[in-house]
Design a protein around this motif. Structure first.
Motif, short mmCIF file in Angstrom:
data_model
loop_
_atom_site.label_atom_id
_atom_site.label_comp_id
_atom_site.label_asym_id
_atom_site.label_seq_id
_atom_site.Cartn_x
_atom_site.Cartn_y
_atom_site.Cartn_z
N VAL A 174 -5.75 -4.87 -2.03
CA VAL A 174 -5.94 -5.87 -1.77
C VAL A 174 -7.61 -5.99 -1.65
O VAL A 174 -8.04 -6.98 -2.15
CB VAL A 174 -5.32 -6.66 -0.95
CG1 VAL A 174 -4.90 -8.19 -1.48
CG2 VAL A 174 -3.51 -6.14 -1.62
N LEU A 175 -7.79 -5.66 -0.22
CA LEU A 175 -9.13 -6.06 -0.21
C LEU A 175 -10.44 -5.69 -0.94
O LEU A 175 -11.44 -5.98 -1.28
CB LEU A 175 -9.56 -5.25 0.67
CG LEU A 175 -11.17 -5.23 1.72
CD1 LEU A 175 -10.85 -6.50 2.68
CD2 LEU A 175 -10.92 -4.28 3.19
N VAL A 176 -10.22 -4.38 -1.65
CA VAL A 176 -10.90 -3.82 -2.53
C VAL A 176 -10.74 -5.38 -3.94
O VAL A 176 -11.88 -5.70 -4.84
CB VAL A 176 -11.15 -2.81 -3.02
CG1 VAL A 176 -11.46 -2.93 -4.34
CG2 VAL A 176 -11.01 -1.76 -1.95
N SER A 177 -9.50 -5.58 -4.46
CA SER A 177 -9.63 -6.17 -5.17
C SER A 177 -10.17 -7.46 -5.41
O SER A 177 -10.96 -7.87 -6.30
CB SER A 177 -8.22 -6.38 -5.42
OG SER A 177 -8.06 -7.62 -7.07
N VAL A 178 -10.14 -8.26 -4.03
CA VAL A 178 -10.01 -9.59 -4.01
C VAL A 178 -12.22 -9.90 -3.63
O VAL A 178 -12.68 -10.94 -4.39
CB VAL A 178 -9.22 -10.19 -2.50
CG1 VAL A 178 -10.05 -11.23 -2.55
CG2 VAL A 178 -7.82 -10.64 -2.89
N THR A 179 -12.38 -9.10 -3.11
CA THR A 179 -13.58 -8.48 -2.63
C THR A 179 -14.53 -8.90 -4.13
O THR A 179 -15.57 -9.67 -4.21
CB THR A 179 -14.09 -7.57 -2.05
OG1 THR A 179 -13.60 -7.35 -0.55
CG2 THR A 179 -15.31 -7.55 -1.31
N SER A 180 -14.20 -8.07 -4.96
CA SER A 180 -14.60 -8.08 -6.06
C SER A 180 -14.04 -9.39 -7.06
O SER A 180 -15.70 -9.54 -7.54
CB SER A 180 -13.65 -6.80 -7.01
OG SER A 180 -14.10 -6.38 -8.39
N ALA A 181 -13.46 -9.78 -7.17
CA ALA A 181 -13.23 -10.88 -7.53
C ALA A 181 -14.41 -12.24 -6.57
O ALA A 181 -14.85 -12.91 -7.19
CB ALA A 181 -11.89 -11.79 -7.84
N THR A 218 -3.71 -8.68 -8.87
CA THR A 218 -4.28 -7.49 -8.98
C THR A 218 -3.91 -6.65 -7.70
O THR A 218 -3.01 -5.57 -8.04
CB THR A 218 -5.88 -6.85 -9.53
OG1 THR A 218 -6.00 -7.74 -10.68
CG2 THR A 218 -5.92 -5.61 -9.95
N GLY A 219 -4.52 -6.71 -6.69
CA GLY A 219 -4.36 -6.07 -5.16
C GLY A 219 -2.88 -6.23 -5.10
O GLY A 219 -1.89 -5.32 -4.87
N ALA A 220 -2.21 -7.18 -5.36
CA ALA A 220 -0.75 -8.04 -5.01
C ALA A 220 0.10 -6.14 -5.43
O ALA A 220 1.09 -6.20 -5.17
CB ALA A 220 -0.48 -8.53 -5.24
N ILE A 221 -0.02 -5.95 -6.76
CA ILE A 221 0.14 -5.05 -7.77
C ILE A 221 -0.08 -3.76 -7.34
O ILE A 221 1.15 -3.08 -7.68
CB ILE A 221 0.49 -5.38 -8.93
CG1 ILE A 221 1.13 -6.74 -10.15
CG2 ILE A 221 0.85 -4.25 -10.20
CD1 ILE A 221 -0.16 -7.41 -11.38
N PHE A 222 -1.15 -3.48 -6.99
CA PHE A 222 -1.76 -2.52 -6.47
C PHE A 222 -0.32 -2.28 -5.00
O PHE A 222 0.20 -1.05 -5.08
CB PHE A 222 -2.89 -1.90 -6.58
CG PHE A 222 -3.53 -1.68 -7.34
CD1 PHE A 222 -3.17 -0.74 -7.82
CD2 PHE A 222 -3.97 -2.47 -8.93
CE1 PHE A 222 -3.52 0.22 -9.13
CE2 PHE A 222 -4.94 -1.85 -9.03
CZ PHE A 222 -5.08 -0.61 -9.96
N ALA A 223 -0.54 -2.69 -4.16
CA ALA A 223 0.31 -2.38 -2.62
C ALA A 223 1.76 -2.72 -3.13
O ALA A 223 2.30 -1.87 -2.91
CB ALA A 223 0.14 -3.81 -2.32
N PHE A 224 2.48 -3.17 -4.09
CA PHE A 224 3.68 -3.60 -5.02
C PHE A 224 4.00 -1.29 -5.37
O PHE A 224 5.28 -1.10 -4.93
CB PHE A 224 4.34 -4.44 -5.77
CG PHE A 224 6.03 -3.91 -6.06
CD1 PHE A 224 6.50 -4.27 -5.56
CD2 PHE A 224 5.82 -3.24 -7.32
CE1 PHE A 224 7.94 -4.41 -5.75
CE2 PHE A 224 7.16 -2.88 -7.60
CZ PHE A 224 8.03 -3.84 -6.84
#
Length: 289
Positions: A174-181, A218-224
């Motif tokens: 989630v950190l990587v995905s949101v940081t990219s956004a 995206t981060g939530a789906i990867f975490a799931f």
């Protein structure tokens, strides 16, 4: 001078690009991909898809053990999966843990990404590295550390222990995905919202969150997905009363030798593939708009 201009005008039609060639050049691109790179990419794709090409046909086999190529056609393994309580209970546990872990990881990872986005210097780099440790640490090391800690806190074999452990390994995604956004986020929008009288919470809900929603989803789906198919930590935290689907799949190979694992593996692969394809489809539609 007149002669020179006439010569230039006479030469111009001959040098004009042919429309068909111009379209072909645009299709090829400035830097076309060489054939050997396509070959390597195809070989890597086949290597990753190859296990699925064995597992899915085996899930429709009428044999009572693992056999490839499959003998006959039958839905018996899927019937075993959906009629045996141990498989259904493990599936429910995995879905419950994965949903709760993804929600917790999304909240923590999004908050950390926004906070670190506004924080500069060594402290921000240190905190970001600390939050990313679980992504590069071997799973067995994490499992041992989690097991020792959760023994003291009496969380081994509980749904709470599973959720906390799986959320910890989902936060980096989630950190990587949101940081990219957040990389394309304009901070002037926050000042504009504040100047109009919006509170920080209202600004986040109405301005920040819609603009970075793709990174959050995206981060939530990867975490799931990470939580749903995690097995090493789950093996340490399992108990006779609570275990997840990957643990049951592991037991069906090492203890019971149950071919129902072929059906469960096919279902897991299909579910994860559908989730990723839906995410890709939604993202491409947003880009088109």
């Amino acid at each position: 001078m007149t002669t020179t201009l006439a010569e230039l005008e006479a030469e111009t039609p001959d040098q004009a690009p042919v429309p068909g060639k111009a379209r072909a050049a645009r299709r090829r691109g400035v830097d076309p991909i060489p054939w050997w790179l396509w070959l390597i990419g195809g070989a890597v794709a086949v290597y990753f898809i190859l296990p699925t090409l064995f597992v899915i046909p085996m899930s429709f086999s009428s044999a009572s053990t693992f056999e490839f190529p499959p003998r006959g056609f039958s839905l018996r393994l899927y019937e075993n999966f959906f009629t045996h309580e141990i498989w259904l209970t493990s599936l429910r546990n995995s879905v419950l843990v994965a949903v709760l872990a993804a929600l917790l990881a999304t909240v923590v990872g999004t908050a950390a990404a926004i906070g670190l986005h506004n924080l500069k210097g060594r402290l921000a780099r240190f905190v970001r590295t600390l939050l990313m440790v679980s992504m590069v640490t071997p799973a067995i090391v994490l499992a041992v550390a989690v097991y020792i800690s959760f023994l003291t806190w009496h969380l081994v074999g509980t749904a709470t222990g599973y959720v906390l452990a799986h959320a910890a390994i989902g936060v980096p995604f989630v950190l990587v995905s949101v940081t990219s956004a957040l990389g394309g986020f304009d901070p002037k929008l926050l000042r504009a919202s504040a100047s109009l009288g919006a509170s920080p919470l209202r600004t986040f809900l109405r301005v920040t969150m819609p603009l970075i929603s793709r990174g959050i989803v995206t981060g939530a789906i990867f975490a799931f997905v990470t939580s749903f198919d995690e097995v090493v930590i789950a093996l340490f935290l399992r108990s006779p009363l609570f275990q997840t689907l990957p643990v049951q799949m592991y037991n069906s190979v090492t203890v019971e030798v149950d071919p129902t694992i072929a059906a469960s593996s096919s279902l897991v692969v299909t579910a994860v593939t559908v989730i990723c394809l839906v995410l890709q489809f939604v993202g491409s539609r947003r880009k088109t708009r």
